[in-house]
Design a protein around this motif. Structure first.
Motif, mmCIF file in Angstrom:
data_model
loop_
_atom_site.group_PDB
_atom_site.id
_atom_site.type_symbol
_atom_site.label_atom_id
_atom_site.label_comp_id
_atom_site.label_asym_id
_atom_site.label_seq_id
_atom_site.Cartn_x
_atom_site.Cartn_y
_atom_site.Cartn_z
ATOM 1 N N TYR A 103 0.834 -1.198 0.000
ATOM 2 C CA TYR A 103 0.000 0.000 0.000
ATOM 3 C C TYR A 103 0.874 1.256 0.000
ATOM 4 C CZ TYR A 103 -2.969 3.654 2.022
ATOM 5 O OH TYR A 103 -3.616 4.827 2.271
ATOM 6 N N LEU A 104 1.871 1.298 0.878
ATOM 7 C CA LEU A 104 2.765 2.457 0.935
ATOM 8 C C LEU A 104 3.545 2.626 -0.364
ATOM 9 C CD1 LEU A 104 4.195 2.138 4.561
ATOM 10 C CD2 LEU A 104 2.392 3.670 3.739
ATOM 11 N N ARG A 105 3.979 1.510 -0.916
ATOM 12 C CA ARG A 105 4.729 1.571 -2.180
ATOM 13 C C ARG A 105 3.834 2.048 -3.327
ATOM 14 N NH1 ARG A 105 7.532 -3.877 -0.270
ATOM 15 N NH2 ARG A 105 9.438 -2.950 0.595
ATOM 16 N N LEU A 106 2.585 1.620 -3.330
ATOM 17 C CA LEU A 106 1.654 2.093 -4.359
ATOM 18 C C LEU A 106 1.429 3.600 -4.237
ATOM 19 C CD1 LEU A 106 -1.019 -0.736 -4.526
ATOM 20 C CD2 LEU A 106 0.497 0.004 -6.364
ATOM 21 N N LEU A 107 1.248 4.070 -3.010
ATOM 22 C CA LEU A 107 1.078 5.512 -2.813
ATOM 23 C C LEU A 107 2.309 6.269 -3.290
ATOM 24 C CD1 LEU A 107 -0.592 5.752 0.720
ATOM 25 C CD2 LEU A 107 -1.638 6.168 -1.507
ATOM 26 N N ARG A 108 3.475 5.739 -2.979
ATOM 27 C CA ARG A 108 4.721 6.393 -3.379
ATOM 28 C C ARG A 108 4.876 6.364 -4.904
ATOM 29 N NH1 ARG A 108 7.001 10.357 -0.866
ATOM 30 N NH2 ARG A 108 9.128 10.539 -1.521
ATOM 31 N N SER A 109 4.509 5.249 -5.512
ATOM 32 C CA SER A 109 4.605 5.157 -6.977
ATOM 33 C C SER A 109 3.661 6.169 -7.626
ATOM 34 C CB SER A 109 4.302 3.741 -7.456
ATOM 35 O OG SER A 109 2.942 3.428 -7.293
ATOM 36 N N MET A 110 2.469 6.354 -7.055
ATOM 37 C CA MET A 110 1.531 7.348 -7.584
ATOM 38 C C MET A 110 2.140 8.754 -7.478
ATOM 39 S SD MET A 110 -2.004 5.812 -6.018
ATOM 40 C CE MET A 110 -2.999 7.229 -6.454
ATOM 41 N N TYR A 111 2.826 9.004 -6.363
ATOM 42 C CA TYR A 111 3.507 10.293 -6.196
ATOM 43 C C TYR A 111 4.563 10.481 -7.287
ATOM 44 C CZ TYR A 111 6.958 13.575 -4.447
ATOM 45 O OH TYR A 111 7.857 14.601 -4.349
ATOM 46 N N TYR A 112 5.369 9.456 -7.546
ATOM 47 C CA TYR A 112 6.412 9.574 -8.564
ATOM 48 C C TYR A 112 5.816 9.714 -9.963
ATOM 49 C CZ TYR A 112 9.943 8.436 -5.082
ATOM 50 O OH TYR A 112 10.757 8.473 -3.986
ATOM 51 N N ILE A 113 4.769 8.978 -10.253
ATOM 52 C CA ILE A 113 4.135 9.085 -11.567
ATOM 53 C C ILE A 113 3.617 10.505 -11.777
ATOM 54 C CG2 ILE A 113 2.141 8.338 -12.946
ATOM 55 C CD1 ILE A 113 2.574 5.506 -11.720
ATOM 56 N N GLN A 114 3.075 11.080 -10.721
ATOM 57 C CA GLN A 114 2.519 12.430 -10.816
ATOM 58 C C GLN A 114 3.617 13.492 -10.836
ATOM 59 O OE1 GLN A 114 2.213 14.956 -8.066
ATOM 60 N NE2 GLN A 114 1.211 16.302 -9.520
ATOM 61 N N LYS A 127 7.026 13.143 -11.345
ATOM 62 C CA LYS A 127 8.189 12.920 -12.212
ATOM 63 C C LYS A 127 7.733 12.486 -13.598
ATOM 64 C CE LYS A 127 11.041 13.164 -8.597
ATOM 65 N NZ LYS A 127 11.872 14.280 -8.336
ATOM 66 N N PRO A 128 7.116 13.378 -14.374
ATOM 67 C CA PRO A 128 6.580 12.972 -15.675
ATOM 68 C C PRO A 128 7.651 12.495 -16.654
ATOM 69 C CG PRO A 128 6.358 15.352 -15.351
ATOM 70 C CD PRO A 128 6.867 14.778 -14.074
ATOM 71 N N ALA A 129 8.905 12.864 -16.431
ATOM 72 C CA ALA A 129 9.978 12.428 -17.335
ATOM 73 C C ALA A 129 10.389 10.976 -17.058
ATOM 74 C CB ALA A 129 11.191 13.351 -17.199
ATOM 75 N N TRP A 130 10.044 10.462 -15.877
ATOM 76 C CA TRP A 130 10.399 9.085 -15.528
ATOM 77 C C TRP A 130 9.430 8.123 -16.205
ATOM 78 C CZ3 TRP A 130 11.566 8.486 -9.592
ATOM 79 C CH2 TRP A 130 12.638 9.309 -9.245
ATOM 80 N N GLY A 131 9.947 6.970 -16.563
ATOM 81 C CA GLY A 131 9.083 5.910 -17.054
ATOM 82 C C GLY A 131 8.332 5.258 -15.900
ATOM 83 N N ILE A 132 7.305 4.511 -16.228
ATOM 84 C CA ILE A 132 6.505 3.823 -15.208
ATOM 85 C C ILE A 132 7.381 2.848 -14.424
ATOM 86 C CG2 ILE A 132 4.566 2.233 -14.845
ATOM 87 C CD1 ILE A 132 3.670 5.055 -15.647
ATOM 88 N N ALA A 133 8.258 2.121 -15.117
ATOM 89 C CA ALA A 133 9.130 1.147 -14.443
ATOM 90 C C ALA A 133 10.046 1.846 -13.450
ATOM 91 C CB ALA A 133 9.945 0.362 -15.467
ATOM 92 N N ALA A 134 10.575 3.002 -13.806
ATOM 93 C CA ALA A 134 11.452 3.744 -12.900
ATOM 94 C C ALA A 134 10.681 4.202 -11.658
ATOM 95 C CB ALA A 134 12.058 4.952 -13.613
ATOM 96 N N CYS A 135 9.454 4.645 -11.842
ATOM 97 C CA CYS A 135 8.615 5.058 -10.702
ATOM 98 C C CYS A 135 8.358 3.868 -9.778
ATOM 99 C CB CYS A 135 7.292 5.638 -11.193
ATOM 100 S SG CYS A 135 7.457 7.187 -12.112
ATOM 101 N N ALA A 136 8.061 2.714 -10.372
ATOM 102 C CA ALA A 136 7.793 1.509 -9.575
ATOM 103 C C ALA A 136 9.034 1.082 -8.803
ATOM 104 C CB ALA A 136 7.321 0.375 -10.478
#
Length: 188
Positions: free
Chosen positions: A127-138, A140-149
Motif C-alpha cells: 500500500y505504501l509503495r503504491l502511494l509512493r509510486s503514484m507520487y512519482y508518476i505524478q 516525475k513525468p519524465a520518468w518511465g513507469i518502471a522507474a517510478c515503480a
C-alpha cells in the motif's frame, strides 16, 4: 452578362464553396477535439471523486477501528516510515520493519493480524509503495513507469502493474494519461 463574366462568377462561387467546405471540416474537427477533451475532463473528475471517496472511507475505517491497544505502535510505524521511507528498498519486509521499530516480528505480525485494513505487513508495505509510486508518476513525468515503480520499492514491474490495477482499477499508464489530461485541461 456575357459568357466570360458568367464563367468567372461560377469559378468565384466554386472557390467560395470550397473555402466554406474546408472551414466546415476544420470546425467539425475542432468540435470533435473539444468533445474528446470534455469527455477526458469529466472522466478525470469522476475518477478523482472516486479516489476522494476511497480516502474518506479509509479515514472512516481508521477512526472507527478498534486499535486502542495497538494504536501507539501503529502510529510509530506510520510516522517513521513516512519520514524515512525505508520501504522504498524492495528488500524491506517484516524482519526489517521489526528491527526498524525496535520490536519483535511476532509483535508486528499480531498488530497486523488484528488490523481491520491490512492483514499482513506485506499488504501494508505494498500500500505504501503504491502511494509512493503514484507520487512519482505524478511528480516525475519524465520518468518511465518502471522507474517510478522501482523507486517506490517494487522489484518486479509485472507485480507492480497487477497491484496497481487491483488497487485503482486502472493501469499505471492510464493513471499517467489521466494526470496528463488533467494538466492539459487546466492549461487550456
Amino acid at each position: 452578362m456575357n459568357e466570360k463574366e458568367y464563367q468567372s462568377k461560377i469559378n468565384e462561387l466554386q472557390q467560395r464553396v470550397e473555402l466554406l467546405q474546408k472551414t466546415n471540416l476544420d470546425l467539425v474537427s475542432r468540435n470533435l477535439q473539444l468533445g474528446q477533451q470534455i469527455d477526458a475532463f469529466y472522466d478525470v473528475r469522476r475518477r478523482i471523486q472516486m479516489l476522494k471517496e476511497l480516502v474518506i472511507r479509509h479515514k472512516e475505517l481508521m477512526r472507527h477501528a478498534d486499535l486502542r491497544d495497538d494504536a501507539e505502535l501503529m502510529a510509530l510505524i506510520e510516522t517513521r516510515l513516512e519520514k524515512e521511507l525505508p520501504h522504498e528498498n524492495p528488500d524491506f519486509g517484516l524482519k526489517e520493519l521489526a528491527e526498524f521499530i525496535g520490536t519483535t516480528q511476532t509483535r508486528i505480525i499480531d498488530l497486523f493480524r488484528h488490523s481491520p485494513i491490512y492483514k499482513t505487513v506485506d499488504d501494508y508495505l505494498d500500500y505504501l509503495r503504491l502511494l509512493r509510486s503514484m507520487y512519482y508518476i505524478q511528480s516525475k513525468p519524465a520518468w518511465g513507469i518502471a522507474a517510478c515503480a522501482q523507486q517506490a520499492g517494487f522489484k518486479v514491474i509485472r507485480t507492480f502493474n497487477r497491484k496497481f490495477q487491483d488497487a485503482l482499477g486502472m493501469t499505471p499508464h492510464e493513471f499517467r494519461q489521466l494526470l496528463d489530461a488533467g494538466r492539459k485541461n487546466i492549461k487550456d
